[in-house]
Scaffold this motif. Structure first.
Motif, PDB file in Angstrom:
ATOM      1  N   THR A  47       1.021  -1.468  -0.398  1.00  0.00           N
ATOM      2  CA  THR A  47       0.050   0.084  -0.146  1.00  0.00           C
ATOM      3  C   THR A  47       0.984   1.483   0.258  1.00  0.00           C
ATOM      4  O   THR A  47       0.651   2.388  -0.140  1.00  0.00           O
ATOM      5  CB  THR A  47      -0.779   0.356   1.274  1.00  0.00           C
ATOM      6  OG1 THR A  47      -0.427  -0.180   1.973  1.00  0.00           O
ATOM      7  CG2 THR A  47      -2.122  -0.973   1.239  1.00  0.00           C
ATOM      8  N   LEU A  48       2.476   1.073  -0.125  1.00  0.00           N
ATOM      9  CA  LEU A  48       2.977   2.408  -0.345  1.00  0.00           C
ATOM     10  C   LEU A  48       2.747   2.932  -1.321  1.00  0.00           C
ATOM     11  O   LEU A  48       2.975   3.966  -1.769  1.00  0.00           O
ATOM     12  CB  LEU A  48       4.155   2.158   0.276  1.00  0.00           C
ATOM     13  CG  LEU A  48       5.852   3.237  -0.262  1.00  0.00           C
ATOM     14  CD1 LEU A  48       5.440   4.466   1.079  1.00  0.00           C
ATOM     15  CD2 LEU A  48       6.854   3.066  -0.277  1.00  0.00           C
ATOM     16  N   GLY A  49       2.357   2.131  -2.683  1.00  0.00           N
ATOM     17  CA  GLY A  49       1.906   3.252  -3.862  1.00  0.00           C
ATOM     18  C   GLY A  49       0.657   3.301  -3.674  1.00  0.00           C
ATOM     19  O   GLY A  49       0.536   4.021  -5.115  1.00  0.00           O
ATOM     20  N   VAL A  50      -0.231   3.270  -2.990  1.00  0.00           N
ATOM     21  CA  VAL A  50      -1.302   4.173  -2.755  1.00  0.00           C
ATOM     22  C   VAL A  50      -2.158   4.268  -1.649  1.00  0.00           C
ATOM     23  O   VAL A  50      -2.575   3.830  -0.782  1.00  0.00           O
ATOM     24  CB  VAL A  50      -2.649   2.669  -3.458  1.00  0.00           C
ATOM     25  CG1 VAL A  50      -2.710   2.286  -4.272  1.00  0.00           C
ATOM     26  CG2 VAL A  50      -2.358   1.611  -2.406  1.00  0.00           C
ATOM     27  N   PRO A  51      -1.409   5.490  -1.527  1.00  0.00           N
ATOM     28  CA  PRO A  51      -1.277   6.136   0.224  1.00  0.00           C
ATOM     29  C   PRO A  51      -2.335   6.721   0.345  1.00  0.00           C
ATOM     30  O   PRO A  51      -2.755   7.630  -0.338  1.00  0.00           O
ATOM     31  CB  PRO A  51      -0.007   7.439  -0.120  1.00  0.00           C
ATOM     32  CG  PRO A  51       0.733   7.524  -1.884  1.00  0.00           C
ATOM     33  CD  PRO A  51       0.049   6.312  -1.939  1.00  0.00           C
ATOM     34  N   GLY A  52      -3.045   6.406   1.983  1.00  0.00           N
ATOM     35  CA  GLY A  52      -3.987   6.482   2.360  1.00  0.00           C
ATOM     36  C   GLY A  52      -5.476   5.571   2.109  1.00  0.00           C
ATOM     37  O   GLY A  52      -6.602   6.126   1.964  1.00  0.00           O
ATOM     38  N   LEU A  53      -4.971   5.148   1.109  1.00  0.00           N
ATOM     39  CA  LEU A  53      -6.366   4.540   0.045  1.00  0.00           C
ATOM     40  C   LEU A  53      -7.428   4.031   1.409  1.00  0.00           C
ATOM     41  O   LEU A  53      -6.335   2.578   1.651  1.00  0.00           O
ATOM     42  CB  LEU A  53      -6.114   3.272  -0.863  1.00  0.00           C
ATOM     43  CG  LEU A  53      -7.477   3.260  -2.304  1.00  0.00           C
ATOM     44  CD1 LEU A  53      -7.632   4.192  -2.721  1.00  0.00           C
ATOM     45  CD2 LEU A  53      -6.370   2.152  -2.859  1.00  0.00           C
ATOM     46  N   PRO A  54      -8.358   3.911   1.043  1.00  0.00           N
ATOM     47  CA  PRO A  54      -9.186   2.774   1.945  1.00  0.00           C
ATOM     48  C   PRO A  54      -8.925   2.083   2.165  1.00  0.00           C
ATOM     49  O   PRO A  54      -8.670   1.025   0.557  1.00  0.00           O
ATOM     50  CB  PRO A  54     -11.236   3.566   2.418  1.00  0.00           C
ATOM     51  CG  PRO A  54     -10.954   4.945   1.755  1.00  0.00           C
ATOM     52  CD  PRO A  54      -9.506   4.961   0.681  1.00  0.00           C
ATOM     53  N   VAL A  55      -9.554   0.873   2.607  1.00  0.00           N
ATOM     54  CA  VAL A  55      -8.976  -0.819   2.292  1.00  0.00           C
ATOM     55  C   VAL A  55      -9.456  -1.736   1.569  1.00  0.00           C
ATOM     56  O   VAL A  55      -9.610  -1.998   1.551  1.00  0.00           O
ATOM     57  CB  VAL A  55      -9.128  -1.239   4.255  1.00  0.00           C
ATOM     58  CG1 VAL A  55      -9.163  -3.123   4.141  1.00  0.00           C
ATOM     59  CG2 VAL A  55      -8.482  -0.965   5.215  1.00  0.00           C
TER      60      VAL A  55
END
Length: 266
Positions: free
Chosen positions: A7-15
């Motif tokens: 998820t470092l590639g989609v920072p802050g994205l909801p689960v």
């Protein structure tokens, strides 16, 4: 081998959105960056943790690891670092994640032997707690200990099955190791492998897999040749390079590239 992304590639994205991306694009799992900027970190409560487990379980996607930021070789008091590691281990246990990622984080002013001893001492203590929870701590090849040869100095001293290695292929390459050398050093301890791609040693801006200079083909060949059947996790460092292409646009092509490497190496 199973495929995951960080998820470092989609920072802050909801689960929920992270899980949807994994399921839609054919990834078996996700490495969760455990930082207060993200929806999943050690500060969330039991209800939120249960919600995360439910989201992943409903989609049939695995939580590969909790990627924390504890620096086990860093100067300072042991207890503060151990508290960080224990909090990450508790989170991983609650989420059903098999691994917790930690960094070496040694200081440039430290004697290398002192940094090794500090990291080994702390990991040895944390290993007993990890064993009780059924979670494995992985030391990433990174910063002060970026090669397999560096990491093995610590892991060999710890000598506990609950402490292993996370092979970041960029850092071992930047450290001058060939994939066969890294694998030979880390094989007894290897938890999983982080893959990525960059333009050069001087420009580590993330690129789509296969578009750069990192020896991904050689890494997969080495792993396949030795019958290793763990996880390949794509760590696309979007958080540190905001202008690069969004990861969701690259996930399908990235999975196809890794599957092609795996098929070619079979």
């Amino acid at each position: 081998m199973k495929l995951a992304f960080s998820t470092l590639g989609v920072p802050g994205l909801p689960v929920r959105d992270v899980v949807h991306l994994a399921a839609t694009h054919g990834y078996h799992g996700v490495e969760l960056r455990a930082h207060p900027e993200e929806p999943v970190h050690p500060g969330i409560g039991t209800g939120d943790r249960a919600d995360v487990v439910r989201e992943f379980g409903d989609a049939g996607v695995e939580i590969l690891a909790v990627a924390g930021y504890a620096r086990v070789a860093a100067p300072g008091a042991d207890e503060a670092v151990l508290d960080q590691v224990r909090a990450l281990l508790d989170l991983a246990r609650d989420l059903g994640a098999p691994f917790v990622r930690v960094f070496p984080g040694g200081d440039a002013a430290q004697n290398p032997g002192e940094a090794d001893a500090t990291a080994a001492r702390r990991l040895g203590v944390a290993a007993e707690y990890a064993a009780d929870l059924g979670v494995r701590i992985l030391l990433e090849t990174h910063d002060s200990h970026r090669t397999g040869a560096d990491a093995i100095r610590v892991l060999g001293a710890v000598g506990h099955r609950q402490v292993g290695a996370l092979w970041d292929v960029m850092h071992t390459w930047l450290g001058g190791e060939q994939p066969q050398e890294t694998y030979a050093a880390l094989a007894p301890y290897l938890g999983y492998v982080q893959v990525k791609d960059i333009a050069s040693a001087d420009d580590t801006t993330p690129l789509p897999l296969g578009a750069g200079v990192l020896p991904l083909t050689e890494c997969v060949d080495v792993l396949s040749r030795h019958g290793w059947d763990g996880w390949l996790c794509w760590e696309y460092e979007k958080r540190w390079y905001e202008s690069v292409t969004p990861l969701p646009e690259l996930l399908a092509r990235g999975r196809e590239h890794l599957e092609r490497l795996l098929n070619d190496s079979a």
